[in-house]
Motif scaffolding. Structure first.
Motif, short mmCIF file in Angstrom:
data_model
loop_
_atom_site.label_atom_id
_atom_site.label_comp_id
_atom_site.label_asym_id
_atom_site.label_seq_id
_atom_site.Cartn_x
_atom_site.Cartn_y
_atom_site.Cartn_z
N ARG A 113 0.85 -1.20 0.00
CA ARG A 113 0.00 0.00 0.00
C ARG A 113 0.88 1.25 0.00
O ARG A 113 1.93 1.27 0.64
CB ARG A 113 -0.89 0.05 1.25
CG ARG A 113 -2.06 -0.90 1.21
CD ARG A 113 -3.04 -0.63 2.35
NE ARG A 113 -4.32 -1.22 2.03
CZ ARG A 113 -5.32 -0.56 1.45
NH1 ARG A 113 -5.21 0.72 1.18
NH2 ARG A 113 -6.44 -1.18 1.16
N LYS A 188 -11.31 -4.83 -1.95
CA LYS A 188 -10.08 -4.76 -2.74
C LYS A 188 -10.20 -5.68 -3.96
O LYS A 188 -10.67 -6.82 -3.84
CB LYS A 188 -8.91 -5.20 -1.85
CG LYS A 188 -7.57 -4.68 -2.34
CD LYS A 188 -6.43 -5.16 -1.45
CE LYS A 188 -5.14 -5.12 -2.23
NZ LYS A 188 -4.08 -5.91 -1.62
N THR A 422 -10.37 1.51 -1.90
CA THR A 422 -10.83 0.30 -1.20
C THR A 422 -11.27 0.70 0.21
O THR A 422 -10.92 1.77 0.70
CB THR A 422 -9.72 -0.76 -1.09
OG1 THR A 422 -8.76 -0.31 -0.12
CG2 THR A 422 -9.03 -1.01 -2.41
N ASP A 425 -8.83 2.24 2.85
CA ASP A 425 -7.97 3.38 2.47
C ASP A 425 -7.89 4.46 3.55
O ASP A 425 -7.01 5.31 3.49
CB ASP A 425 -8.46 4.00 1.16
CG ASP A 425 -8.23 3.08 -0.03
OD1 ASP A 425 -7.71 1.97 0.17
OD2 ASP A 425 -8.58 3.48 -1.15
N PRO A 435 -4.00 0.87 -2.39
CA PRO A 435 -3.28 -0.36 -2.74
C PRO A 435 -2.55 -0.21 -4.08
O PRO A 435 -3.11 0.35 -5.02
CB PRO A 435 -4.39 -1.41 -2.86
CG PRO A 435 -5.66 -0.75 -2.48
CD PRO A 435 -5.46 0.71 -2.48
N SER A 438 -4.59 -1.52 -6.89
CA SER A 438 -5.54 -0.59 -7.49
C SER A 438 -4.84 0.33 -8.47
O SER A 438 -5.38 0.69 -9.52
CB SER A 438 -6.23 0.25 -6.41
OG SER A 438 -7.25 -0.48 -5.78
#
Lengths: 456, 456
Positions: A113, A188, A422, A425, A435, A438
């Motif tokens: 992340r 996610k 997500t 977050d 992430p 993402s």
């Protein structure tokens, strides 16, 4: 036609992340005027990047407040559609700063992340769009469609200047459809199309008693305590069954149909207990937590304060007490009407001996619902699925994006909410993160989408 | 025999005021450890002054916390009575500092009042005693009676260390009676004997919901908002008729007899609306504001906070909310029992979905009532009247002086509350001040009183 662009994104991932970190390092907090310089620096960053990509027209436009970054790309020609891309480069304040595990403006990758204020909301997602445009330009020499970019610096403080500009300069923003990446997925790597957003309104209640803090021994028993008075007012607005007890609050709200309850039940949503740390969820009587967050109006006290907050005891009767309240609304609830109902309720229940004043929150928005079977939405779902390797789900969510309602109201264009955030977050909180999955798959989704959109 | 001392006080008024200002300039705030140096400096000031006056033994004693200034004067001989003089040199914090019209630690005279933190509570009144001892020593060469001085630095943070010392070293403090000047008169220049003081207890309520602040759009509807929960808890503790609704709170409280109501009615008290700025007074159902403040128990929220307090709006569900509560008690109410009742009530009404924790305030005191016809009290009333030229009134007051209860409990000695503050002094608030009239006539009262006390 997106193959080359996808390859470019993979090969240049490190440089892109470095560049994103540069963007995230600018503390562009819009609520606090000490960050004015940083706000301008963030706008400058975007201006430079858009010019480097090869946009035809790039402007940092004066709004009366924080600047608007506007850009046009016209090289796809008059037959290609035009997309209006909206995002924001301003971020929420970082307090309480001591709860951050790393500096909010020194991006750091931990466990897949990227931790930084704005990594998810919304600088990270804005950046992904620009990176995809860069990828197309560097590989194909062009972007598949025409683009108008509108990235503002006042989303976290209400976007008022932008709304005025959207009304005043319609030609500047006209497009065939709009895309906004300022939302999230239900879990996610779970592609998610938002077909409903909540509206928004709020008030601030200020209660004043004595004109200075009083010694509780000398005056306790003679004057109304503003904090006690405020607690009575607040307790009367929502009951322990999480039902808002303000007269008329639910007027016009349509009952949630069984089919939609079914749809919500089937969404594999987040585990609220795990992501929030609560021992049990609590929701409106007759509704599950998922139903309440997605499809029922909510009432929250965002902040409350009065009197002594330091260590130990200070035996005073405070002079004032304040509460900040916001409500998330569903279709059928007019924000201004709700605001007036809240105001009326507070004045009606306010006890004697104190003065109560209401500040109406200027920012408000109606709830929004889109047609999930619009071709542009279906193409988005397809691109999502391609990138993430998973069926896209359709959901309503509790967040409000007032700009969605404004754009629809003025331009009547379809709006596609392509969000990659997500539930973990921690938007608006310490330790905001995004992430890397993402980041990667989100850019892939966007690259697919622009190709899909022009595919007849 | 007080004539010479009185003359000295008049002739040396300017020097005495200059010296008092030196004392008041030391920011001896006990709640905040950054002021530790100032606390020690204030103790040192007193030590030096007591030595200069000619006390036989002067010590700055370690207490484990802020030091205790202790001194003995024995030259009146074994036949003269010994008085224990109690006071405190620590002061309340000054926040909010921007509401002060002048620096709280740069004393300033305006309209016959001396403005400074501690001018009334309690450095100003402590100083008056020392000035009167100085006057006696410089003119008569002796003080009329033996004196034990006990001036602590932890009154505003609960005096816990002193209480332990008072219990552990009884010989050090034994005396025939005690005098405390840490109270006020019902009106400026109105001699006032306090025959009753309230007790005191308190709790802090901490409500925790999610383990971090949540986005109200993403989680509104799924979790209990700790601030909303706290408002429900607080609203259930005192109703709009100012009656405490905690089970058992009034148990053991004797009804207020008609004679005492008459006595209270006849006291020309302050005009609460004028001194506090409220539009109307509010008091317990069935009692006037004067009756409630003087003779009925009270419940106050001294501070409450949770969530966002900055400018504008932050759409969060706060993680925590806190309230600080204190009660003033009357005879018949045991502080520890009341504390347990408050705690039980909070746990009983706490809604699901949040964790509620109670911190019990360590400081507590029973209410205190003295016999108004004790000879030492009558002599005090006479001295007051002589100095102020007005009949002394007898009242109960809402303040708590836990040290009074402690001294009585351990030493069983009569305690005379000789206070010279006024309702306009703004104790614990910005712009604390003390009338120069009280300074002059208060010292006159004390000079008379020491002469009266030894007068058979």
């Amino acid at each position: 036609m997106s193959e080359q662009a996808l390859k470019y994104l993979k090969e240049n991932r490190d440089q892109l992340l470095t560049k994103l970190n540069e963007f995230l390092s600018i503390p562009s907090v819009s609520t606090d005027s000490v960050h004015k310089k940083d706000i301008n620096e963030a706008a400058k960053f975007l201006e430079t990047y858009l010019n480097d990509i090869g946009f035809d027209k790039v402007e940092v436009q004066d709004t009366g407040g924080h600047p608007l970054v506007y850009a046009q790309y016209n090289q796809a020609g008059p037959d290609a559609p035009t997309v209006l891309l909206y995002g924001h480069y301003d971020v929420q304040p970082v307090d309480p700063i001591d709860l951050w595990d790393s500096d909010p403006f020194k991006p750091e990758i931990r466990d897949g992340r990227l931790y930084a204020r704005g990594s998810s909301d919304d600088k990270g997602q804005v950046f992904m769009h620009l990176a995809v445009f860069e990828a197309y330009m560097k590989t194909e020499g062009k972007i598949p469609l025409n683009v108008k970019v509108c990235i503002e610096g006042e989303e976290e403080i209400g976007s008022e200047n932008l709304y005025q500009i959207l009304r005043d300069r319609q030609e500047q923003f006209e497009a065939d459809f709009a895309v906004i990446s300022d939302t999230g997925m239900v879990a996610k790597n779970q592609p998610t199309i938002l077909y409903g957003l909540k509206g928004f309104t709020g008030i601030e209640i200020n209660v004043t008693g004595p004109d200075h803090d009083l010694h509780s021994g000398m005056y306790g028993g003679a004057v109304r305590n503003p904090v006690v008075a405020l607690s009575h007012i607040l307790a009367s607005m929502k009951n322990e069954e999480e039902v808002v007890t303000v007269d008329g609050f639910y007027d016009g709200v349509e009952p949630l149909p069984e089919e939609e309850r079914e749809l919500i039940r089937n969404v594999e949503g987040e585990d609220y207990q795990e992501t929030t740390g609560v021992k049990e969820t609590v929701s409106e009587k007759g509704y599950t937590a998922k139903e309440h967050t997605m499809a029922r109006p909510t009432f929250e006290i965002n902040g409350m304060y009065g009197g002594y907050q330091g260590e130990g005891t200070k035996t005073i009767i405070p002079s004032t007490a304040t509460a900040k309240i916001t409500c998330r609304l569903v279709p059928g609830q007019d924000p201004e009407r709700i605001q007036s109902l809240l105001e009326k309720h507070v004045y009606d229940v306010a006890p004697s001996g104190v003065t109560v004043e209401i500040k109406k929150e200027k920012l408000s928005a109606k709830a929004y619902k889109v047609e999930p079977n619009h071709p542009l939405i279906e193409k988005a779902a397809k691109s999502y699925t391609k990138a993430f390797g998973k069926e896209t789900v359709y959901v309503r969510m509790g967040g409000s994006i007032p700009v969605v309602e404004t754009i629809e109201d003025i331009y009547k264009m379809p709006i596609v909410l392509l969000g990659f955030g997500t539930p973990d977050d921690r938007l608006h909180s310490p330790n905001e993160s995004f992430p890397l999955d993402s980041f990667d798959k989100g850019m892939e989704t966007l690259a697919h989408y622009w190709a899909e959109v022009i595919d007849k």
